[in-house]
Design a protein around this motif. Structure first.
Motif, PDB file in Angstrom:
ATOM      1  N   MET A  59       0.847  -1.179   0.000  1.00 18.47           N
ATOM      2  CA  MET A  59       0.000   0.000   0.000  1.00 18.47           C
ATOM      3  C   MET A  59       0.892   1.243   0.000  1.00 18.47           C
ATOM      4  SD  MET A  59      -2.837   1.103   2.869  1.00 18.47           S
ATOM      5  CE  MET A  59      -3.585  -0.525   2.824  1.00 18.47           C
ATOM      6  N   VAL A  60       0.713   2.090  -1.008  1.00 18.84           N
ATOM      7  CA  VAL A  60       1.465   3.346  -1.073  1.00 18.84           C
ATOM      8  C   VAL A  60       0.453   4.486  -1.169  1.00 18.84           C
ATOM      9  CG1 VAL A  60       3.624   2.450  -1.988  1.00 18.84           C
ATOM     10  CG2 VAL A  60       1.782   3.017  -3.561  1.00 18.84           C
ATOM     11  N   ARG A  99      -3.606   1.647   7.262  1.00 19.20           N
ATOM     12  CA  ARG A  99      -4.542   0.924   8.122  1.00 19.20           C
ATOM     13  C   ARG A  99      -4.853  -0.417   7.471  1.00 19.20           C
ATOM     14  NH1 ARG A  99      -9.539   4.808   9.602  1.00 19.20           N
ATOM     15  NH2 ARG A  99      -9.713   3.373  11.348  1.00 19.20           N
ATOM     16  N   PRO A 100      -5.310  -1.370   8.250  1.00 17.44           N
ATOM     17  CA  PRO A 100      -5.768  -2.625   7.636  1.00 17.44           C
ATOM     18  C   PRO A 100      -6.895  -2.318   6.656  1.00 17.44           C
ATOM     19  CG  PRO A 100      -5.586  -2.859  10.026  1.00 17.44           C
ATOM     20  CD  PRO A 100      -5.414  -1.400   9.733  1.00 17.44           C
ATOM     21  N   HIS A 105     -12.197   3.208   4.329  1.00 15.64           N
ATOM     22  CA  HIS A 105     -13.330   3.633   3.515  1.00 15.64           C
ATOM     23  C   HIS A 105     -12.758   4.382   2.325  1.00 15.64           C
ATOM     24  CE1 HIS A 105     -15.332   2.777   7.325  1.00 15.64           C
ATOM     25  NE2 HIS A 105     -16.446   2.667   6.631  1.00 15.64           N
ATOM     26  N   ALA A 106     -13.071   3.918   1.128  1.00 13.44           N
ATOM     27  CA  ALA A 106     -12.429   4.484  -0.053  1.00 13.44           C
ATOM     28  C   ALA A 106     -13.306   4.337  -1.287  1.00 13.44           C
ATOM     29  CB  ALA A 106     -11.080   3.791  -0.292  1.00 13.44           C
ATOM     30  N   GLY A 120     -15.229  -0.489   4.898  1.00 14.68           N
ATOM     31  CA  GLY A 120     -14.758  -1.456   5.879  1.00 14.68           C
ATOM     32  C   GLY A 120     -14.493  -2.786   5.200  1.00 14.68           C
ATOM     33  N   GLN A 121     -15.113  -3.836   5.709  1.00 12.88           N
ATOM     34  CA  GLN A 121     -14.888  -5.167   5.154  1.00 12.88           C
ATOM     35  C   GLN A 121     -15.616  -5.391   3.840  1.00 12.88           C
ATOM     36  OE1 GLN A 121     -16.061  -7.670   8.504  1.00 12.88           O
ATOM     37  NE2 GLN A 121     -13.918  -7.956   9.072  1.00 12.88           N
TER      38      GLN A 121
END
Length: 201
Positions: A59-60, A99-100, A105-106, A120-121
């Motif tokens: 992740m960057v 973050r995991p 939220h994206a 989230g999941q």
């Protein structure tokens, strides 16, 4: 410079310095190269059963938090290939941090060209598909944090527009993020599992 072509109408974004821990980062912070790392073997049926391999997640993200207003990012795939689980977009948060995935939220474009939401999941695909993210393409993402609107534009190697989509995301996160203020800050983020060189401006 070798990667001068990544310059565009972005917000001057550059990769966070932590990217240097998982790959090569140019001195100016605009170009990141991911080398395929070790793969994790999983065998759901036990050691003797059929297995599959998972690439390590890399992740960057942008070095700066954006609060309110309109922000434009130019993400370029300069060399190599993104993995099937890869993508790029905007992560909503109150500070720049790793973050995991299940806590994030994206809104993002996946490698196959689908605009997706991560709540989230839960990850869901919107009924919008743009060209697949492959070498030579450029994603321009404009996020309006005041009006909760995102625009995804894909241009090809010749600079021609190959697809675009406008997404009003405010109501799409209502259940998980009821306070509108939670959607007013965040940062650009990309998942890169393949061996690829990607630019950010």
């Amino acid at each position: 410079s070798r990667y001068a072509s990544i310059e565009g109408a972005g917000s001057g974004a550059r990769w966070h310095s932590s990217a240097a821990l998982v790959g090569q980062l140019t001195e100016d912070g605009h170009v990141f190269t991911k080398r395929a790392g070790p793969r994790q073997r999983r065998s759901p049926g036990g050691a003797a059963g059929p297995g599959y391999e998972l690439a390590t997640i890399c992740m960057v993200f942008d070095a700066s938090l954006r609060c309110g207003g309109v922000h434009t990012y130019v993400f370029s795939i300069l060399n190599g290939n993104l993995g099937a689980a890869d993508g790029a977009g905007f992560t909503f948060d109150s500070k720049v941090r790793r973050r995991p995935l299940w806590q994030m939220h994206a809104i993002f474009l996946n490698q196959r060209g689908y605009v997706c939401l991560r709540r989230g999941q839960s990850v869901s695909k919107l009924p919008v598909q743009l060209p697949r993210l492959v070498e030579g393409l450029r994603l321009s993402l404009s996020v309006d944090l005041d009006c909760a609107v995102a625009r995804f534009d894909i241009t090809g190697p010749d600079g021609g527009m190959e697809g675009s989509a406008d997404i009003a995301f405010g109501s799409l996160f209502e259940d998980e993020m009821p306070a509108h203020g939670q959607l007013r800050s965040g940062f650009f983020c990309a998942i890169v599992t393949g061996s690829a060189t990607v630019g950010l401006n």
